[in-house]
Scaffold this motif. Structure first.
Motif, PDB file in Angstrom:
ATOM      1  N   TYR A  58      41.233 -49.966 -35.021  1.00  0.00           N
ATOM      2  CA  TYR A  58      40.697 -49.566 -33.708  1.00  0.00           C
ATOM      3  C   TYR A  58      39.552 -48.592 -33.936  1.00  0.00           C
ATOM      4  O   TYR A  58      39.385 -48.061 -35.050  1.00  0.00           O
ATOM      5  CB  TYR A  58      41.790 -48.912 -32.837  1.00  0.00           C
ATOM      6  CG  TYR A  58      42.173 -47.534 -33.313  1.00  0.00           C
ATOM      7  CD1 TYR A  58      41.412 -46.411 -32.990  1.00  0.00           C
ATOM      8  CD2 TYR A  58      43.273 -47.337 -34.145  1.00  0.00           C
ATOM      9  CE1 TYR A  58      41.740 -45.154 -33.452  1.00  0.00           C
ATOM     10  CE2 TYR A  58      43.610 -46.079 -34.623  1.00  0.00           C
ATOM     11  CZ  TYR A  58      42.829 -44.989 -34.261  1.00  0.00           C
ATOM     12  OH  TYR A  58      43.135 -43.741 -34.745  1.00  0.00           O
ATOM     13  N   GLY A  76      37.570 -45.024 -32.287  1.00  0.00           N
ATOM     14  CA  GLY A  76      37.472 -43.922 -31.333  1.00  0.00           C
ATOM     15  C   GLY A  76      35.994 -43.750 -31.029  1.00  0.00           C
ATOM     16  O   GLY A  76      35.195 -43.529 -31.949  1.00  0.00           O
ATOM     17  N   LYS A  93      37.216 -30.210 -29.294  1.00  0.00           N
ATOM     18  CA  LYS A  93      36.211 -30.311 -30.372  1.00  0.00           C
ATOM     19  C   LYS A  93      34.878 -29.905 -29.760  1.00  0.00           C
ATOM     20  O   LYS A  93      34.137 -30.742 -29.216  1.00  0.00           O
ATOM     21  CB  LYS A  93      36.177 -31.739 -30.913  1.00  0.00           C
ATOM     22  CG  LYS A  93      35.247 -31.917 -32.100  1.00  0.00           C
ATOM     23  CD  LYS A  93      35.382 -33.300 -32.712  1.00  0.00           C
ATOM     24  CE  LYS A  93      34.254 -33.595 -33.658  1.00  0.00           C
ATOM     25  NZ  LYS A  93      34.558 -33.317 -35.054  1.00  0.00           N
ATOM     26  N   ALA A  98      41.553 -41.809 -25.355  1.00  0.00           N
ATOM     27  CA  ALA A  98      42.093 -40.866 -26.333  1.00  0.00           C
ATOM     28  C   ALA A  98      41.927 -39.458 -25.747  1.00  0.00           C
ATOM     29  O   ALA A  98      40.805 -39.035 -25.443  1.00  0.00           O
ATOM     30  CB  ALA A  98      41.356 -40.999 -27.656  1.00  0.00           C
ATOM     31  N   ILE A 114      46.316 -36.925 -28.581  1.00  0.00           N
ATOM     32  CA  ILE A 114      45.919 -36.195 -29.794  1.00  0.00           C
ATOM     33  C   ILE A 114      46.393 -34.750 -29.684  1.00  0.00           C
ATOM     34  O   ILE A 114      46.128 -34.088 -28.670  1.00  0.00           O
ATOM     35  CB  ILE A 114      44.384 -36.227 -29.965  1.00  0.00           C
ATOM     36  CG1 ILE A 114      43.888 -37.674 -30.034  1.00  0.00           C
ATOM     37  CG2 ILE A 114      43.955 -35.450 -31.201  1.00  0.00           C
ATOM     38  CD1 ILE A 114      42.371 -37.821 -30.132  1.00  0.00           C
ATOM     39  N   ILE A 168      36.781 -41.310 -25.893  1.00  0.00           N
ATOM     40  CA  ILE A 168      37.278 -39.956 -26.203  1.00  0.00           C
ATOM     41  C   ILE A 168      36.267 -38.905 -25.775  1.00  0.00           C
ATOM     42  O   ILE A 168      35.076 -39.186 -25.674  1.00  0.00           O
ATOM     43  CB  ILE A 168      37.582 -39.839 -27.728  1.00  0.00           C
ATOM     44  CG1 ILE A 168      38.313 -38.532 -28.029  1.00  0.00           C
ATOM     45  CG2 ILE A 168      36.332 -39.976 -28.577  1.00  0.00           C
ATOM     46  CD1 ILE A 168      38.892 -38.460 -29.436  1.00  0.00           C
ATOM     47  N   GLY A 197      36.867 -40.219 -39.647  1.00  0.00           N
ATOM     48  CA  GLY A 197      35.561 -40.002 -39.013  1.00  0.00           C
ATOM     49  C   GLY A 197      34.432 -40.322 -39.972  1.00  0.00           C
ATOM     50  O   GLY A 197      34.661 -40.738 -41.113  1.00  0.00           O
ATOM     51  N   LYS A 224      43.314 -28.666 -38.049  1.00  0.00           N
ATOM     52  CA  LYS A 224      42.272 -28.358 -39.036  1.00  0.00           C
ATOM     53  C   LYS A 224      42.540 -27.047 -39.775  1.00  0.00           C
ATOM     54  O   LYS A 224      41.846 -26.749 -40.733  1.00  0.00           O
ATOM     55  CB  LYS A 224      40.918 -28.253 -38.328  1.00  0.00           C
ATOM     56  CG  LYS A 224      40.505 -29.518 -37.574  1.00  0.00           C
ATOM     57  CD  LYS A 224      39.802 -30.488 -38.482  1.00  0.00           C
ATOM     58  CE  LYS A 224      39.361 -31.720 -37.729  1.00  0.00           C
ATOM     59  NZ  LYS A 224      38.682 -32.693 -38.584  1.00  0.00           N
ATOM     60  N   ARG A 236      46.292 -33.866 -35.156  1.00  0.00           N
ATOM     61  CA  ARG A 236      44.961 -33.354 -35.503  1.00  0.00           C
ATOM     62  C   ARG A 236      45.084 -31.851 -35.676  1.00  0.00           C
ATOM     63  O   ARG A 236      45.321 -31.123 -34.706  1.00  0.00           O
ATOM     64  CB  ARG A 236      43.955 -33.703 -34.410  1.00  0.00           C
ATOM     65  CG  ARG A 236      42.538 -33.246 -34.728  1.00  0.00           C
ATOM     66  CD  ARG A 236      41.561 -33.723 -33.665  1.00  0.00           C
ATOM     67  NE  ARG A 236      40.201 -33.327 -33.981  1.00  0.00           N
ATOM     68  CZ  ARG A 236      39.677 -32.159 -33.643  1.00  0.00           C
ATOM     69  NH1 ARG A 236      40.386 -31.282 -32.957  1.00  0.00           N
ATOM     70  NH2 ARG A 236      38.429 -31.870 -33.985  1.00  0.00           N
ATOM     71  N   ASP A 268      34.706 -38.511 -43.223  1.00  0.00           N
ATOM     72  CA  ASP A 268      35.961 -38.680 -43.960  1.00  0.00           C
ATOM     73  C   ASP A 268      35.815 -39.828 -44.962  1.00  0.00           C
ATOM     74  O   ASP A 268      34.753 -40.421 -45.092  1.00  0.00           O
ATOM     75  CB  ASP A 268      37.115 -38.922 -42.973  1.00  0.00           C
ATOM     76  CG  ASP A 268      37.226 -37.788 -41.957  1.00  0.00           C
ATOM     77  OD1 ASP A 268      37.110 -36.619 -42.379  1.00  0.00           O
ATOM     78  OD2 ASP A 268      37.385 -38.061 -40.750  1.00  0.00           O
ATOM     79  N   HIS A 327      43.349 -41.579 -39.048  1.00  0.00           N
ATOM     80  CA  HIS A 327      42.090 -41.707 -38.310  1.00  0.00           C
ATOM     81  C   HIS A 327      40.960 -41.117 -39.160  1.00  0.00           C
ATOM     82  O   HIS A 327      41.035 -39.963 -39.587  1.00  0.00           O
ATOM     83  CB  HIS A 327      42.144 -41.005 -36.952  1.00  0.00           C
ATOM     84  CG  HIS A 327      40.876 -41.256 -36.204  1.00  0.00           C
ATOM     85  ND1 HIS A 327      40.712 -42.349 -35.359  1.00  0.00           N
ATOM     86  CD2 HIS A 327      39.672 -40.629 -36.242  1.00  0.00           C
ATOM     87  CE1 HIS A 327      39.471 -42.361 -34.901  1.00  0.00           C
ATOM     88  NE2 HIS A 327      38.814 -41.333 -35.418  1.00  0.00           N
ATOM     89  N   ASN A 376      45.148 -37.327 -38.663  1.00  0.00           N
ATOM     90  CA  ASN A 376      43.696 -37.219 -38.664  1.00  0.00           C
ATOM     91  C   ASN A 376      43.180 -36.817 -40.063  1.00  0.00           C
ATOM     92  O   ASN A 376      43.752 -35.936 -40.706  1.00  0.00           O
ATOM     93  CB  ASN A 376      43.262 -36.166 -37.641  1.00  0.00           C
ATOM     94  CG  ASN A 376      41.759 -36.141 -37.445  1.00  0.00           C
ATOM     95  OD1 ASN A 376      41.113 -37.183 -37.379  1.00  0.00           O
ATOM     96  ND2 ASN A 376      41.195 -34.954 -37.382  1.00  0.00           N
ATOM     97  N   ASP A 377      42.189 -37.493 -40.520  1.00  0.00           N
ATOM     98  CA  ASP A 377      41.400 -37.122 -41.723  1.00  0.00           C
ATOM     99  C   ASP A 377      42.051 -37.372 -43.083  1.00  0.00           C
ATOM    100  O   ASP A 377      41.377 -37.779 -44.015  1.00  0.00           O
ATOM    101  CB  ASP A 377      41.010 -35.623 -41.741  1.00  0.00           C
ATOM    102  CG  ASP A 377      40.105 -35.220 -40.604  1.00  0.00           C
ATOM    103  OD1 ASP A 377      39.474 -36.098 -39.994  1.00  0.00           O
ATOM    104  OD2 ASP A 377      40.038 -34.010 -40.329  1.00  0.00           O
ATOM    105  N   GLN A 388      48.231 -38.864 -32.335  1.00  0.00           N
ATOM    106  CA  GLN A 388      47.502 -38.401 -33.522  1.00  0.00           C
ATOM    107  C   GLN A 388      47.787 -36.926 -33.775  1.00  0.00           C
ATOM    108  O   GLN A 388      47.673 -36.104 -32.868  1.00  0.00           O
ATOM    109  CB  GLN A 388      45.995 -38.584 -33.334  1.00  0.00           C
ATOM    110  CG  GLN A 388      45.180 -38.139 -34.554  1.00  0.00           C
ATOM    111  CD  GLN A 388      43.667 -38.214 -34.304  1.00  0.00           C
ATOM    112  OE1 GLN A 388      42.943 -37.247 -34.516  1.00  0.00           O
ATOM    113  NE2 GLN A 388      43.177 -39.353 -33.852  1.00  0.00           N
TER     114      GLN A 388
END
Ligand SMILES: Cc1ncc(COP(=O)(O)OP(=O)(O)O)c(N)n1
Ligand SMILES: Cc1ncsc1CCOP(=O)(O)O
Ligand SMILES: [Mg+2]
Length: 200
Positions: free
Chosen positions: A122, A124, A134, A179, A9, A159, A83, A38, A36, A86, A81, A66-67, A34
């Motif tokens: 899959y 996480g 994070k 991850a 990631i 993760i 969450g 933000k 990721r 999301d 991916h 991501n997201d 991934q």
């Protein structure tokens, strides 16, 4: 023989520094990469994704965003991916292009089952340790991991602060892969770290 997969990631380190590392480690066998991010502007993010997709295509590593389903739809990537905060897996699966890889975060067996039934490819699952990538990630227990493992068939990626030296037997036994961000992308010798993960 170790059959655990590595899911890499991206983090907030300078992008050029990450690219250099990715060129060295993607050929070693990385299951997914991934993206990721933000806080970047659209322009910068799309430019970075473009560079990553060239690299990922070269080494045949699926690129997961991501997201952001909107970003997925306008870039050359293979998955998303999602969450808990999301878009729901169910709706994304319904409108996504065929074969889009959909991953989901699960911290409970109920959510794991919901995501699997909705078509996630899959999960996480974590965080197992404090993560500098994070900082506010909520930790989960080994017991929860066991319950999640028992409740779904799709692959589980553990993760959260994982390194080659803190994978307990409990984690190892109940995940299909790791991850990881910081342990690889902030290490001076990322190739050795990847090899150490693979040698577990
Ligand atoms: C492989 C993987 N697992 C979990 C996460 C965490 O996703 P989420 O809960 O949406 O948190 P953010 O990453 O968006 O901050 C992940 N990104 N990848
Ligand atoms: C996205 C995410 N979700 C829980 S921990 C985490 C970050 C994983 O990165 P690291 O391997 O550096 O802890
Ligand atoms: Mg998210």
């Amino acid at each position: 023989m170790n059959t655990k997969k590595i899911y890499l990631i991206t983090n907030s380190n300078p992008f050029d520094q990450q690219l250099k590392i990715l060129k060295k480690v993607l050929p070693l066998g990385i299951e997914y990469l991934q993206y990721r991010q933000k806080s970047l502007s659209w322009e910068q993010a799309l430019d970075e994704i473009h560079q990553l997709s060239i690299l990922c295509n070269l080494f045949e590593v699926p690129l997961i965003i991501n997201d952001r389903l909107d970003v997925v739809t306008i870039t050359d990537c293979q998955g998303i991916h999602l969450g808990e905060d999301d878009l729901p897996v169910k709706y994304v699966r319904r409108i996504a292009r065929p074969n889009l890889i959909i991953g989901a975060t699960a911290k409970t067996p109920e959510r794991a089952q919901l995501c699997e039934n909705a078509g996630a490819d899959y999960l996480g699952v974590g965080a197992f340790y404090q993560s500098s990538t994070k900082c506010n990630a909520k930790l989960i227990s080994h017991e929860t991991l066991k319950q999640i493992r028992a409740s779904v068939k799709i692959p589980i990626f553990g993760i959260g602060g994982l390194t080659p030296s803190n994978i307990t037997e409990d984690i190892y036994e109940h995940v299909d892969g790791f991850a990881v961000s910081d342990a690889i992308l902030s290490n001076a010798d990322p190739v050795t770290v990847v090899k150490n993960f693979k040698a577990l």
